[in-house]
Design a protein around this motif. Structure first.
Motif, PDB file in Angstrom:
ATOM      1  N   ALA A 181       6.162  -3.507  -0.186  1.00  0.00           N
ATOM      2  CA  ALA A 181       4.847  -2.872  -0.151  1.00  0.00           C
ATOM      3  C   ALA A 181       4.242  -2.988   1.242  1.00  0.00           C
ATOM      4  O   ALA A 181       4.571  -3.884   2.020  1.00  0.00           O
ATOM      5  N   PHE A 198       6.035  -7.847   1.685  1.00  0.00           N
ATOM      6  CA  PHE A 198       4.884  -7.064   2.145  1.00  0.00           C
ATOM      7  C   PHE A 198       4.887  -7.072   3.661  1.00  0.00           C
ATOM      8  O   PHE A 198       5.079  -8.116   4.283  1.00  0.00           O
ATOM      9  N   ARG A 220       5.944   0.790  -2.051  1.00  0.00           N
ATOM     10  CA  ARG A 220       4.607   1.140  -2.502  1.00  0.00           C
ATOM     11  C   ARG A 220       3.612   0.896  -1.376  1.00  0.00           C
ATOM     12  O   ARG A 220       3.792  -0.017  -0.556  1.00  0.00           O
ATOM     13  N   GLU A 268      -1.445  -7.792  -2.783  1.00  0.00           N
ATOM     14  CA  GLU A 268      -0.007  -7.623  -2.614  1.00  0.00           C
ATOM     15  C   GLU A 268       0.659  -8.960  -2.263  1.00  0.00           C
ATOM     16  O   GLU A 268       1.754  -9.278  -2.750  1.00  0.00           O
ATOM     17  N   SER A 297      -0.421   0.267  -0.853  1.00  0.00           N
ATOM     18  CA  SER A 297      -1.594  -0.065  -1.639  1.00  0.00           C
ATOM     19  C   SER A 297      -2.527  -0.944  -0.823  1.00  0.00           C
ATOM     20  O   SER A 297      -2.141  -1.509   0.209  1.00  0.00           O
TER      21      SER A 297
END
Length: 270
Positions: A157, A208, A188, A196, A190
């Motif tokens: 992410a 992340f 992803r 996260e 976000s």
């Protein structure tokens, strides 16, 4: 600071952050969804005003002599000493739109290093915490990063450090996502970053990364991930610090492969 004093400070920090989270929870869904940017900005300011004062006073009282970092959107290193870096409504935009993905966070930074953090997620009733060298926990249960070793199976992410990022950072974000779409299972995008990073620390998300270095969204998550057994570096593989220009959190077994996939993007910020 002794272990007993750290325990007492953690208890006081949890109490203050959970109280702030309850205030924010009481406001959840109480106002119309924002229809304009002006509505959104007004809602953000109202949420911050409702929470920040009591949170600041409680944390400063819990550690006499500590100071409060005023700007939650600030970047770069802090002066020496004890500083509270907090976000009274992390994920404020989600809160105002009636979505999950918001929290209250507070991190104690001592001489430039995060040493204690607490994150309250009121919608789930979860409180995440960590002290340097003592592990990471949610409601008293230990956290551990993902055990994955194969980047092809990884869920990763990223997100914006702030709205309106500079063009080189936007370009690097796009290129990074493209590279990881080629090499990982799922990508992803976000916000906020802290939520996260909670998932990375809990092993629900494998990694992340972020271009840009807004510290309030990263510092507590960096400590939480490290204490859960993860590596936290910049995108060149150096240990992440408050002034680092970018960020990567991952399990040790995945970090080299993710760094290799992202390395071709570094020239965009040179």
């Amino acid at each position: 600071m002794t272990r007993d004093k750290n325990d007492a400070l953690l208890t006081e920090t949890i109490r203050a952050v959970e109280a702030a989270g309850n205030t924010l929870l009481a406001r959840f869904g109480t106002t119309p969804r924002p229809a304009t940017l002006a509505d959104l900005l007004a809602g953000i300011q109202a949420n911050d005003r409702a929470v920040e004062g009591a949170l600041r006073d409680a944390l400063l009282a819990a550690l006499p002599g500590s100071r409060w970092a005023e700007d939650e959107e600030a970047e770069g290193a802090l002066p020496a000493g004890d500083w509270w870096v907090a976000d009274p409504a992390e994920g404020n935009v989600n809160h105002l739109h009636g979505r999950p993905g918001w929290a209250v966070t507070a991190t104690l930074v001592r001489d430039g290093e995060p040493v204690l953090t607490v994150i309250s997620v009121p919608l789930t009733g979860e409180t995440y915490s960590a002290i340097t060298g003592r592990g990471a926990f949610v409601n008293g249960r230990p956290l551990e990063v993902s055990a994955k070793r194969d980047i092809a199976a990884a869920i990763v992410a990223s997100g914006q450090a702030r709205p309106g990022e500079a063009r080189p950072i936007r370009a690097a974000m796009i290129r990074s996502a493209e590279r990881l779409l080629d090499t990982t299972l799922l990508v992803r995008l976000s916000v906020p970053s802290m939520l996260e990073l909670i998932d990375v620390a809990a092993g629900r998300l494998d990694s992340f990364w972020q271009h840009g270095s807004v510290r309030a969204g990263l510092m507590g998550g960096a400590l939480l991930v490290r204490e859960a057994g993860g590596d936290v570096t910049d995108l060149r593989g150096h240990r992440w610090a408050v002034g680092s220009p970018d960020f990567l959190a991952a399990p040790p077994a995945l970090q080299p492969a993710i760094l290799a996939a992202l390395s071709s993007n570094m020239e965009t910020l040179a």
